[in-house]
Design a protein around this motif. Structure first.
Motif, PDB file in Angstrom:
ATOM      1  N   THR A 115      86.361  96.899  79.904  1.00  0.00           N
ATOM      2  CA  THR A 115      86.976  98.155  79.053  1.00  0.00           C
ATOM      3  C   THR A 115      86.339  97.785  77.454  1.00  0.00           C
ATOM      4  OG1 THR A 115      88.886  96.702  78.681  1.00  0.00           O
ATOM      5  CG2 THR A 115      88.737  98.530  80.441  1.00  0.00           C
ATOM      6  N   ASP A 116      86.185  96.658  77.148  1.00  0.00           N
ATOM      7  CA  ASP A 116      85.844  96.615  75.587  1.00  0.00           C
ATOM      8  C   ASP A 116      84.443  96.847  75.626  1.00  0.00           C
ATOM      9  OD1 ASP A 116      88.101  95.103  75.074  1.00  0.00           O
ATOM     10  OD2 ASP A 116      87.425  93.307  75.519  1.00  0.00           O
ATOM     11  N   SER A 117      83.396  96.383  76.474  1.00  0.00           N
ATOM     12  CA  SER A 117      82.042  97.110  76.516  1.00  0.00           C
ATOM     13  C   SER A 117      82.074  98.753  76.456  1.00  0.00           C
ATOM     14  CB  SER A 117      81.189  96.431  77.612  1.00  0.00           C
ATOM     15  OG  SER A 117      81.554  96.873  78.775  1.00  0.00           O
ATOM     16  N   THR A 118      82.902  99.179  77.302  1.00  0.00           N
ATOM     17  CA  THR A 118      82.696 100.780  77.462  1.00  0.00           C
ATOM     18  C   THR A 118      83.195 101.395  75.769  1.00  0.00           C
ATOM     19  OG1 THR A 118      83.463 100.860  79.565  1.00  0.00           O
ATOM     20  CG2 THR A 118      83.862 102.589  78.338  1.00  0.00           C
ATOM     21  N   THR A 119      84.429 100.606  75.537  1.00  0.00           N
ATOM     22  CA  THR A 119      84.896 100.968  74.064  1.00  0.00           C
ATOM     23  C   THR A 119      83.756 100.783  72.884  1.00  0.00           C
ATOM     24  OG1 THR A 119      87.106 100.432  74.581  1.00  0.00           O
ATOM     25  CG2 THR A 119      86.411 100.569  72.412  1.00  0.00           C
ATOM     26  N   LEU A 120      82.889  99.719  73.108  1.00  0.00           N
ATOM     27  CA  LEU A 120      81.844  99.458  72.014  1.00  0.00           C
ATOM     28  C   LEU A 120      80.612 100.595  72.433  1.00  0.00           C
ATOM     29  CD1 LEU A 120      80.728  97.763  70.093  1.00  0.00           C
ATOM     30  CD2 LEU A 120      79.563  96.330  71.590  1.00  0.00           C
ATOM     31  N   ILE A 122      73.741  94.496  75.738  1.00  0.00           N
ATOM     32  CA  ILE A 122      74.674  94.057  75.382  1.00  0.00           C
ATOM     33  C   ILE A 122      75.827  93.471  76.441  1.00  0.00           C
ATOM     34  CG2 ILE A 122      76.834  93.866  73.751  1.00  0.00           C
ATOM     35  CD1 ILE A 122      75.692  95.684  71.753  1.00  0.00           C
ATOM     36  N   ALA A 123      76.015  92.182  76.763  1.00  0.00           N
ATOM     37  CA  ALA A 123      76.893  91.758  77.867  1.00  0.00           C
ATOM     38  C   ALA A 123      78.241  91.171  77.299  1.00  0.00           C
ATOM     39  CB  ALA A 123      76.184  90.578  78.628  1.00  0.00           C
ATOM     40  N   MET A 124      79.373  91.370  77.297  1.00  0.00           N
ATOM     41  CA  MET A 124      80.555  91.173  77.243  1.00  0.00           C
ATOM     42  C   MET A 124      81.484  90.249  78.028  1.00  0.00           C
ATOM     43  SD  MET A 124      82.054  94.057  74.392  1.00  0.00           S
ATOM     44  CE  MET A 124      82.767  93.011  73.539  1.00  0.00           C
ATOM     45  N   SER A 125      81.695  88.795  77.435  1.00  0.00           N
ATOM     46  CA  SER A 125      82.503  88.232  78.428  1.00  0.00           C
ATOM     47  C   SER A 125      83.291  87.109  77.816  1.00  0.00           C
ATOM     48  CB  SER A 125      81.486  87.450  79.355  1.00  0.00           C
ATOM     49  OG  SER A 125      82.196  86.290  80.073  1.00  0.00           O
ATOM     50  N   THR A 126      84.571  86.584  78.449  1.00  0.00           N
ATOM     51  CA  THR A 126      85.340  85.800  77.885  1.00  0.00           C
ATOM     52  C   THR A 126      84.681  84.216  77.834  1.00  0.00           C
ATOM     53  OG1 THR A 126      86.840  85.709  79.715  1.00  0.00           O
ATOM     54  CG2 THR A 126      87.251  86.990  77.661  1.00  0.00           C
ATOM     55  N   SER A 127      84.364  84.003  79.525  1.00  0.00           N
ATOM     56  CA  SER A 127      83.884  82.877  79.870  1.00  0.00           C
ATOM     57  C   SER A 127      82.525  82.441  79.293  1.00  0.00           C
ATOM     58  CB  SER A 127      84.144  82.387  81.299  1.00  0.00           C
ATOM     59  OG  SER A 127      82.937  83.552  81.923  1.00  0.00           O
ATOM     60  N   GLY A 128      81.673  83.583  79.625  1.00  0.00           N
ATOM     61  CA  GLY A 128      80.239  83.383  79.239  1.00  0.00           C
ATOM     62  C   GLY A 128      79.277  83.293  80.554  1.00  0.00           C
ATOM     63  N   ASN A 129      80.013  82.824  81.618  1.00  0.00           N
ATOM     64  CA  ASN A 129      79.561  82.359  82.866  1.00  0.00           C
ATOM     65  C   ASN A 129      79.455  83.383  83.954  1.00  0.00           C
ATOM     66  OD1 ASN A 129      79.167  79.613  81.925  1.00  0.00           O
ATOM     67  ND2 ASN A 129      81.317  79.501  82.070  1.00  0.00           N
ATOM     68  N   LEU A 182      74.467  92.133  91.279  1.00  0.00           N
ATOM     69  CA  LEU A 182      73.336  92.861  90.669  1.00  0.00           C
ATOM     70  C   LEU A 182      73.659  93.890  90.133  1.00  0.00           C
ATOM     71  CD1 LEU A 182      70.590  91.924  93.678  1.00  0.00           C
ATOM     72  CD2 LEU A 182      70.856  90.877  91.155  1.00  0.00           C
ATOM     73  N   VAL A 183      74.829  94.495  90.250  1.00  0.00           N
ATOM     74  CA  VAL A 183      75.344  95.592  89.835  1.00  0.00           C
ATOM     75  C   VAL A 183      74.776  96.390  88.400  1.00  0.00           C
ATOM     76  CG1 VAL A 183      77.374  95.703  91.393  1.00  0.00           C
ATOM     77  CG2 VAL A 183      77.578  94.848  88.848  1.00  0.00           C
ATOM     78  N   PHE A 184      74.735  95.285  87.605  1.00  0.00           N
ATOM     79  CA  PHE A 184      74.290  95.497  86.199  1.00  0.00           C
ATOM     80  C   PHE A 184      72.718  95.749  86.139  1.00  0.00           C
ATOM     81  CE2 PHE A 184      78.353  93.755  85.103  1.00  0.00           C
ATOM     82  CZ  PHE A 184      79.228  95.134  85.322  1.00  0.00           C
ATOM     83  N   ASN A 214      82.842  92.573  82.730  1.00  0.00           N
ATOM     84  CA  ASN A 214      83.874  92.695  83.996  1.00  0.00           C
ATOM     85  C   ASN A 214      85.365  92.381  83.394  1.00  0.00           C
ATOM     86  OD1 ASN A 214      81.826  92.055  86.057  1.00  0.00           O
ATOM     87  ND2 ASN A 214      81.510  90.232  85.059  1.00  0.00           N
ATOM     88  N   GLY A 215      86.183  93.071  84.365  1.00  0.00           N
ATOM     89  CA  GLY A 215      87.715  93.185  83.732  1.00  0.00           C
ATOM     90  C   GLY A 215      87.980  93.571  82.459  1.00  0.00           C
TER      91      GLY A 215
END
Length: 222
Positions: A81-86, A139-146, A122-124, A76-77
């Motif tokens: 973009t980071d997950s898309t780059t990966l 692969i899930a990317m997050s800063t909070s992990g929540n 549920l979008v993912f 998210n957020g």
């Protein structure tokens, strides 16, 4: 930015009404150097702390890719973009062989349709139901992990036989020590900026390690 919006949380010397241009420039340069040094130190200790986990994750990913597995990334957020780059790094690398990888945030029509029809949480997960199969990688990317939608997707992925990886900051949040997450890379920082910088390097190192495990001589890492 209006005069009522303070910037002291980023650059306290600016809101201090510095009248000397040379002194202000010196403060700006010192601030940039401090942030760069902080980022470098965090990235180094993060790679050291996650070295064993990164090697194990790369081995499993390489094994799954060799068996026909695919990779799906999401976030998210800024993590979107980071997950898309990966995903793009794996699918269309600057050098070396490509791996089948897709970002679940790339299609606006799908995201908005699912968000509107079944709910953003549920979008993912719903995309994984439609596209993923046993042997794939999530692969899930997050800063909070929540984030609830990431947790729902990883739960769905694990039930379907996917290898699940989480990227998180702070103390890892709900992704840490989670039975639905096979590997969780934690960047132990309180700064979103520094977390995402370190996660970007972790993602790049993961890509390199997967190539090494796959015996890709084009990168000179076999």
């Amino acid at each position: 930015m209006s005069q009522h919006e303070p910037t002291d949380f980023l650059y306290p010397f600016i809101d201090g009404h510095e009248d000397n241009p040379e002194s202000l420039l010196a403060d700006l340069a010192a601030s940039a150097q401090e942030k760069a040094a902080e980022s470098l130190a965090l990235r180094r200790c993060t790679l050291e702390a996650n070295a064993g986990l990164l090697d194990a994750a790369a081995s499993e990913m390489a094994r799954r890719f060799a068996a026909g597995g695919r990779m799906f990334t999401f976030g998210n957020g800024g993590s979107c973009t980071d997950s898309t780059t990966l995903a793009r790094l794996f699918a269309r690398p600057p050098i070396g062989k490509p791996f089948p990888a897709w970002s679940l945030t790339a299609d606006q029509a799908i995201l908005t349709a699912l968000g509107n029809d079944v709910g953003f949480e549920l979008v993912f997960a719903r995309q994984l139901i439609a596209r993923a199969q046993a042997g794939d990688i999530a692969i899930a990317m997050s800063t909070s992990g929540n984030s609830p939608n990431l947790l729902a997707a990883l739960t769905e992925a694990r039930q379907r036989g996917l290898y699940t990886i989480g990227f998180a900051g702070y103390d890892g949040g709900a992704l840490a020590d989670n039975p639905t997450v096979d590997a969780c890379f934690i960047v132990r920082s309180q700064s979103v900026h520094r977390i995402q910088e370190a996660q970007a390097l972790l993602g790049y190192q993961l890509w390199l390690a997967v190539h090494k495990k796959s015996g890709d001589h084009d990168l000179g890492v076999a």
